[in-house]
Scaffold this active site. Structure first.
Site, PDB file in Angstrom:
ATOM      1  N   GLY A 156       0.836  -1.195   0.000  1.00  0.00           N
ATOM      2  CA  GLY A 156       0.000   0.000   0.000  1.00  0.00           C
ATOM      3  C   GLY A 156       0.869   1.242   0.000  1.00  0.00           C
ATOM      4  O   GLY A 156       2.023   1.207  -0.441  1.00  0.00           O
ATOM      5  N   ARG A 157       0.332   2.338   0.512  1.00  0.00           N
ATOM      6  CA  ARG A 157       1.075   3.595   0.502  1.00  0.00           C
ATOM      7  C   ARG A 157       2.409   3.478   1.235  1.00  0.00           C
ATOM      8  O   ARG A 157       3.455   3.900   0.722  1.00  0.00           O
ATOM      9  CB  ARG A 157       0.227   4.703   1.139  1.00  0.00           C
ATOM     10  CG  ARG A 157      -0.927   5.180   0.292  1.00  0.00           C
ATOM     11  CD  ARG A 157      -1.724   6.266   0.998  1.00  0.00           C
ATOM     12  NE  ARG A 157      -2.400   5.764   2.186  1.00  0.00           N
ATOM     13  CZ  ARG A 157      -3.675   5.412   2.230  1.00  0.00           C
ATOM     14  NH1 ARG A 157      -4.416   5.495   1.150  1.00  0.00           N
ATOM     15  NH2 ARG A 157      -4.222   4.985   3.351  1.00  0.00           N
ATOM     16  N   ILE A 158       2.376   2.905   2.439  1.00  0.00           N
ATOM     17  CA  ILE A 158       3.606   2.808   3.220  1.00  0.00           C
ATOM     18  C   ILE A 158       4.549   1.775   2.616  1.00  0.00           C
ATOM     19  O   ILE A 158       5.761   2.001   2.532  1.00  0.00           O
ATOM     20  CB  ILE A 158       3.282   2.490   4.691  1.00  0.00           C
ATOM     21  CG1 ILE A 158       2.525   3.670   5.317  1.00  0.00           C
ATOM     22  CG2 ILE A 158       4.557   2.200   5.481  1.00  0.00           C
ATOM     23  CD1 ILE A 158       2.008   3.419   6.717  1.00  0.00           C
ATOM     24  N   PRO A 181      -2.914  -8.767  -6.615  1.00  0.00           N
ATOM     25  CA  PRO A 181      -1.783  -8.141  -7.310  1.00  0.00           C
ATOM     26  C   PRO A 181      -2.063  -6.666  -7.606  1.00  0.00           C
ATOM     27  O   PRO A 181      -3.216  -6.263  -7.781  1.00  0.00           O
ATOM     28  CB  PRO A 181      -1.676  -8.947  -8.609  1.00  0.00           C
ATOM     29  CG  PRO A 181      -2.423 -10.213  -8.360  1.00  0.00           C
ATOM     30  CD  PRO A 181      -3.511  -9.866  -7.389  1.00  0.00           C
ATOM     31  N   ASP A 263       8.276  -2.111  15.566  1.00  0.00           N
ATOM     32  CA  ASP A 263       7.822  -0.812  16.071  1.00  0.00           C
ATOM     33  C   ASP A 263       6.429  -0.939  16.675  1.00  0.00           C
ATOM     34  O   ASP A 263       5.903   0.029  17.221  1.00  0.00           O
ATOM     35  CB  ASP A 263       7.820   0.244  14.958  1.00  0.00           C
ATOM     36  CG  ASP A 263       7.479   1.635  15.478  1.00  0.00           C
ATOM     37  OD1 ASP A 263       8.028   2.012  16.535  1.00  0.00           O
ATOM     38  OD2 ASP A 263       6.672   2.334  14.841  1.00  0.00           O
ATOM     39  N   HIS A 287       6.460   2.186  19.138  1.00  0.00           N
ATOM     40  CA  HIS A 287       5.459   2.650  18.174  1.00  0.00           C
ATOM     41  C   HIS A 287       5.666   4.132  17.833  1.00  0.00           C
ATOM     42  O   HIS A 287       4.809   4.976  18.084  1.00  0.00           O
ATOM     43  CB  HIS A 287       4.041   2.420  18.701  1.00  0.00           C
ATOM     44  CG  HIS A 287       3.014   2.353  17.602  1.00  0.00           C
ATOM     45  ND1 HIS A 287       1.829   1.679  17.725  1.00  0.00           N
ATOM     46  CD2 HIS A 287       2.996   2.899  16.350  1.00  0.00           C
ATOM     47  CE1 HIS A 287       1.126   1.793  16.607  1.00  0.00           C
ATOM     48  NE2 HIS A 287       1.824   2.531  15.762  1.00  0.00           N
ATOM     49  N   GLY A 289       6.529   5.188  14.624  1.00  0.00           N
ATOM     50  CA  GLY A 289       6.586   5.289  13.165  1.00  0.00           C
ATOM     51  C   GLY A 289       6.276   6.659  12.617  1.00  0.00           C
ATOM     52  O   GLY A 289       6.923   7.128  11.674  1.00  0.00           O
ATOM     53  N   SER A 290       5.294   7.334  13.179  1.00  0.00           N
ATOM     54  CA  SER A 290       4.895   8.649  12.663  1.00  0.00           C
ATOM     55  C   SER A 290       5.456   9.791  13.504  1.00  0.00           C
ATOM     56  O   SER A 290       5.033  10.948  13.345  1.00  0.00           O
ATOM     57  CB  SER A 290       3.369   8.750  12.621  1.00  0.00           C
ATOM     58  OG  SER A 290       2.823   8.700  13.937  1.00  0.00           O
TER      59      SER A 290
END
Length: 322
Positions: A156-158, A181, A263, A287, A289-290
């Site tokens: 996905g985006r990440i 896919p 994380d 945690h 990540g952001s």
């Protein structure tokens, strides 16, 4: 329009709410999670709720809020803490904050991968405790990305952002797996869609960036780790419940895989006596990540704008369609 904010959030987000005409804000003004009793009391009679991923918004909370609750805005990209079926039944709209944390989380994923595969926490500890005595040919050796195969679970985006950042390191091949896919997305990295177990078998590095769903819960288990190479590195920056942590511990402790970086864990925070924390080949972060100033500020503003749009019966910048 009375709203309840479940935590101290960046000032920019709170300013959006406080400057909105007719919006009365009640906030749990602390860095620590709102106690359950305070959450139930705080949400009572409110039209809007701004919460975080650590707040369990279930039927009890919705009942406490009452029938006037119109919108829930979560300052997160994930929404597994929300009782979505119950929320949908009650006609409550939900806002969330995708996209804005993609780059920060991808950066952290790469940083964690490098820290694990090059054994950076171990190396720092050796400097501090006197273990660094002289240059040794095989001391503190790890694994490099050049000419490697990287498997991404969830492109996905990440996942895409992680691949984009890893490509310049000289990765030879990208594999990915997921619900289906994505040929157009994968073309940028010449990534091949493969079944989960083939990804485990062929990857030198496995990075998990998928959403937590019934299909992905506990997906990385004993069978999965048993298929991985003994020299492979596993990194999870998605959700803790995607991984069976007991099986991961066994894989790391018995040399089935080389190392892991997390994380996210189950639970959060992870108890300080958890077996995973006893392993030198497992790096665990809280945690984060952001956790950049800019990203958290942007998340807070977006969550506030989602909340206001829902209260005004306007389109949200990012609404979760139920």
């Amino acid at each position: 329009m009375a709203v309840f904010v479940t935590r101290r959030i960046p000032a920019e987000g709170l300013r959006v709410l406080s400057q909105a005409g007719g919006c009365r804000v009640q906030q749990w003004d602390s860095e620590e999670p709102v106690p359950r009793a305070e959450l139930l009391a705080g949400v009572a009679g409110k039209r809007g709720l701004l919460c975080l991923l650590s707040d369990r918004i279930d039927r009890e909370v919705l009942d406490a809020a009452g029938p006037g609750l119109k919108v829930i805005s979560t300052m997160s990209v994930g929404f597994d803490h929300l009782a979505l079926e119950e929320i949908k039944k009650r006609g409550i709209r939900v806002g969330y904050t995708p996209d804005v944390l993609t780059d920060a989380t991808a950066e952290l994923s790469v940083a964690l991968l490098l820290a694990v595969c090059r054994r950076l926490p171990e190396a720092v500890e050796q400097v501090k405790n006197g273990g660094w005595t002289t240059w040794k040919p095989l001391w503190m050796c790890g694994y490099g990305l050049s000419d490697s195969t990287v498997g991404i679970i969830g492109l996905g985006r990440i996942g895409q952002a992680v691949a984009r950042r890893l490509k310049p390191f000289g990765v030879k091949k990208f594999l990915y797996t997921g619900s289906c896919p994505k040929p157009e997305t994968a073309a940028e990295f010449e990534a091949e869609f493969v079944p989960l177990m083939r990804l485990a078998e062929e990857s030198d590095f496995v990075v998990v960036t998928c959403a937590l769903t019934p299909a992905t819960q506990g997906m990385c288990n004993r069978d999965f780790f048993g298929r991985m190479k003994k020299t492979s590195v596993f990194v999870n920056t998605s959700r803790g419940a995607v991984v069976n942590q007991e099986d991961l511990y066994d894989a790391l402790a018995h040399g089935q895989i080389a190392a892991a970086g997390l994380d996210v864990t189950t639970p959060e925070p992870l108890p300080t006596d958890h077996p995973l924390l006893s392993l030198k080949n497992c790096v665990i972060l809280p945690h984060v990540g952001s956790a950049t100033y800019a990203t958290r500020s942007t998340m807070a503003v977006l969550a506030a704008n989602n909340l206001l749009a829902g209260l005004r019966d306007e389109p949200m910048p990012h609404e979760l369609l139920l």
